[in-house]
Design a protein around this motif. Structure first.
Motif, short mmCIF file in Angstrom:
data_model
loop_
_atom_site.label_atom_id
_atom_site.label_comp_id
_atom_site.label_asym_id
_atom_site.label_seq_id
_atom_site.Cartn_x
_atom_site.Cartn_y
_atom_site.Cartn_z
N LYS A 119 0.83 -1.21 0.00
CA LYS A 119 0.00 0.00 0.00
C LYS A 119 0.86 1.26 0.00
O LYS A 119 0.48 2.27 -0.57
N ALA A 120 2.02 1.18 0.66
CA ALA A 120 2.93 2.33 0.73
C ALA A 120 3.75 2.48 -0.55
O ALA A 120 4.47 3.47 -0.71
N GLY A 121 3.65 1.51 -1.45
CA GLY A 121 4.36 1.59 -2.72
C GLY A 121 5.83 1.22 -2.65
O GLY A 121 6.61 1.60 -3.53
N ILE A 122 6.23 0.47 -1.64
CA ILE A 122 7.64 0.11 -1.51
C ILE A 122 7.82 -1.40 -1.33
O ILE A 122 8.75 -1.85 -0.66
N ALA A 123 6.96 -2.19 -1.95
CA ALA A 123 7.04 -3.65 -1.81
C ALA A 123 8.40 -4.18 -2.26
O ALA A 123 8.90 -5.16 -1.71
N HIS A 124 9.01 -3.53 -3.22
CA HIS A 124 10.32 -3.96 -3.71
C HIS A 124 11.43 -3.77 -2.68
O HIS A 124 12.54 -4.26 -2.86
N LYS A 125 11.16 -3.10 -1.57
CA LYS A 125 12.17 -2.84 -0.54
C LYS A 125 11.98 -3.70 0.71
O LYS A 125 12.63 -3.47 1.71
N ILE A 126 11.09 -4.70 0.64
CA ILE A 126 10.78 -5.46 1.85
C ILE A 126 12.00 -6.19 2.42
O ILE A 126 12.19 -6.22 3.63
N LYS A 127 12.86 -6.73 1.58
CA LYS A 127 14.06 -7.41 2.09
C LYS A 127 14.99 -6.43 2.78
O LYS A 127 15.63 -6.76 3.78
N PHE A 128 15.07 -5.22 2.27
CA PHE A 128 15.89 -4.19 2.90
C PHE A 128 15.29 -3.81 4.27
O PHE A 128 16.02 -3.68 5.25
#
Length: 136
Positions: A119-128
C-alpha cells in the motif's frame, strides 16, 4: 492552524527495523517502547516478532522524539526508509497507532507487513526493511 502544521514540518512515513519486539509481561523494554509509541499521537504500526518493523507517520521531529524514548528504553530502532507524504493526513495508511501481533513462535507476520508495504508503494524494498539486504 495550518501555519502551525507547516512550521512543524512536512508529514513523513518512517520505517524502522528492530531486532525483535514481543509482547508479554517479561518484555519490559518493549512495553516501555509500546507505551511511548501509543502515547505519541503518531499513526503507524508495530509489526511484532523477530525481527520487527515499526512504521510511523507524522512530523519528523515527533517521530525522532518517540524513537529517542524507545532507545532510552533499551530498544535499537534503525531507520530503513523515509517516505514523504505530500498529501499529509490524506496519505496516511493508519488512522491511529496499532500493533500487529507476532505470528507463530514469535516470528514476524510477513503477510501483514507485506500488505502494508505494498500500500505504501515500496514492496520492492521489503528485504531491505527486514535487514536481509544491505542497501535499497
Amino acid at each position: 492552524m495550518a501555519a502551525d502544521a507547516a512550521a512543524a514540518g512536512p508529514m513523513v512515513r518512517c520505517w524502522y527495523y528492530i531486532d525483535h519486539m514481543l509482547q508479554g509481561r517479561q518484555h519490559k523494554k518493549e512495553a516501555e517502547c509500546f507505551d511511548a509509541l501509543q502515547g505519541s499521537g503518531l499513526t503507524g504500526c508495530a509489526y511484532c516478532g523477530h525481527p520487527a518493523v515499526v512504521a510511523l507517520e507524522g512530523q519528523q521531529a515527533a517521530i525522532d522524539d518517540v524513537i529517542r524514548l524507545c532507545k532510552k528504553a533499551g530498544k535499537s530502532p534503525t531507520i530503513k526508509k523515509t517516505q514523504s507524504m505530500p498529501d499529509g493526513h490524506k496519505s496516511r495508511l493508519w488512522a491511529k497507532f496499532v500493533v500487529a501481533g507476532a505470528a507463530a513462535q514469535g516470528r514476524l507476520d510477513k503477510d501483514a507487513l507485506h500488505g502494508d508495504v505494498e500500500k505504501a508503494g515500496i514492496a520492492h524494498k521489503i528485504k531491505f526493511l527486514l535487514g536481509i539486504e544491505d542497501h535499497a
